[in-house]
Design an enzyme around this catalytic site. Structure first.
Site, PDB file in Angstrom:
ATOM      1  N   HIS A 106       7.140 -30.248  96.702  1.00  0.00           N
ATOM      2  CA  HIS A 106       6.968 -28.919  96.123  1.00  0.00           C
ATOM      3  C   HIS A 106       8.254 -28.104  96.229  1.00  0.00           C
ATOM      4  CE1 HIS A 106       6.462 -28.280 100.444  1.00  0.00           C
ATOM      5  NE2 HIS A 106       6.792 -27.007 100.245  1.00  0.00           N
ATOM      6  N   ASP A 108       8.956 -24.045  97.148  1.00  0.00           N
ATOM      7  CA  ASP A 108       8.147 -23.016  97.814  1.00  0.00           C
ATOM      8  C   ASP A 108       7.695 -21.908  96.863  1.00  0.00           C
ATOM      9  OD1 ASP A 108       8.152 -24.212 100.328  1.00  0.00           O
ATOM     10  OD2 ASP A 108      10.120 -23.361 100.804  1.00  0.00           O
ATOM     11  N   HIS A 256      10.901 -30.327  98.228  1.00  0.00           N
ATOM     12  CA  HIS A 256      10.865 -30.917  99.568  1.00  0.00           C
ATOM     13  C   HIS A 256       9.449 -31.305  99.932  1.00  0.00           C
ATOM     14  CE1 HIS A 256      10.221 -26.589 100.115  1.00  0.00           C
ATOM     15  NE2 HIS A 256       9.495 -26.880 101.190  1.00  0.00           N
ATOM     16  N   ARG A 272       9.824 -19.923 109.424  1.00  0.00           N
ATOM     17  CA  ARG A 272      10.467 -19.880 108.104  1.00  0.00           C
ATOM     18  C   ARG A 272      10.619 -18.460 107.577  1.00  0.00           C
ATOM     19  NH1 ARG A 272       7.199 -22.227 103.119  1.00  0.00           N
ATOM     20  NH2 ARG A 272       7.170 -20.159 102.197  1.00  0.00           N
TER      21      ARG A 272
END
Ligand code: OGA
Ligand code: MN
Length: 307
Positions: A106, A108, A256, A272
């Site tokens: 995907h 993000d 990723h 994150r």
């Protein structure tokens, strides 16, 4: 200005950057050099960054406005709303809702109208073996398609659907209902022109349901081909984490995946920050007629004419 040392880590993408200490405020020249390296290598690994959430936030802000995490409010760090906790450590005695985050390829926040420009993920705890993250270069994915295929997909839009996030069904039914309410299906261009490099990148993923204007039956084989092609071995860098690695990636030109190949009883704890992207796409109402009627209005031509 810090003297950055940059060492390539992968053939397709990825570089390690040393010579910078993120506990200290950085001067503009250092940030500019980091950004240049980032745009060139797409994934930067900054090892040995034992930083606080405040320092993580401050560093991330140097690259743009932070995403407020409105699409995923339930995973926010309790004291730092700009920080998402991606962890398999139980929360209040219950399994963490982010224990299986990122398990299919995907980019993000592609299931929102503002896909993240970049993400900066800090490793605080990791299992002894496994739990790597893989990244794939989507410029290469696009450029290695045949000219005919590129011409076909240049005008295509794909419907990204949060319910295709792998493992979502393992989350609580109330949470899933809320996730779906906040994030209706959204149509995005299949080919994105990167605003900084001007290069075209493929923008499909395993979170795509189908293509606008194509039936499910028509979409399925094309989607299968593109999602496989996008992550061919030669486009991939695989990152084996060390505690205090800060890894930053450009979501506009990469995808990723977080691998589940580790002992889930061992902690894996990551934090994150995401940089907010430009508004993109539109809420998909299930009516293909408008898009199907205007095949000439491609995103490439629209973007090219305004840039
Ligand atoms: C993310 C994600 C990858 C990982 O935080 O966006 O996909 O390896 N995580 O935890
Ligand atoms: Mn992710």
């Amino acid at each position: 200005m810090a003297e950055l040392k940059i060492r390539r880590l992968g053939y397709a993408l990825g570089a390690e950057v040393t010579g910078v200490d993120l506990r200290q405020p950085l001067d503009d020249g250092t940030v500019a050099a980091l950004r240049e390296a980032w745009m060139e290598h797409l994934v930067l690994v900054l090892p040995g960054q034992d930083i606080t959430p405040e320092q993580h936030v401050a560093f991330s802000r140097r690259f743009g406005q932070l995403d407020p995490n409105d699409a995923t409010p339930y995973y926010r760090h309790p004291e730092h709303p700009e920080v998402l906790v991606v962890s398999n450590k139980p929360v209040n005695g219950k399994p963490s809702e982010t224990r299986n985050t990122g398990r299919n390829w995907h980019s993000d926040l592609s299931y929102t109208g503002r896909p993240a420009m970049g993400s900066l993920l800090l490793c605080k705890e990791r299992p002894d073996v496994g739990g790597d993250t893989m990244f794939a270069n989507q410029y290469l994915a696009y450029e290695t398609l045949s000219p005919r295929m590129r011409a076909f997909i240049d005008s295509l839009e794909a419907v990204h659907d949060v319910t295709l996030v792998k493992g979502i069904e393992q989350r609580s039914p109330e949470l899933v209902a809320e996730i779906k309410r906040i994030n209706p299906p959204i149509a995005h261009p299949v080919v994105r022109i990167h605003p900084e490099s001007g290069r075209a990148a493929l923008f499909v993923s395993q979170r795509v349901r189908h293509f606008v204007g194509l039936s499910d039956e028509e979409s399925e084989p094309i989607l299968r081909f593109l999602t496989r092609h996008a992550v061919r071995d030669e486009f991939v860098y695989r990152h084996r984490w060390t505690v205090n690695d800060l890894v930053m990636w450009d979501n506009r030109a990469t995808m990723h995946v977080a691998l589940a190949d580790f002992d889930q009883s061992k902690p894996r704890h990551m934090l994150r920050c995401s940089i907010q992207g430009e508004p993109l796409g539109y809420v998909y109402q299930g009516d293909d007629s408008a898009a199907a009627a205007k095949p000439e209005a491609t995103h490439r031509s629209v973007v090219a004419s305004v840039s």
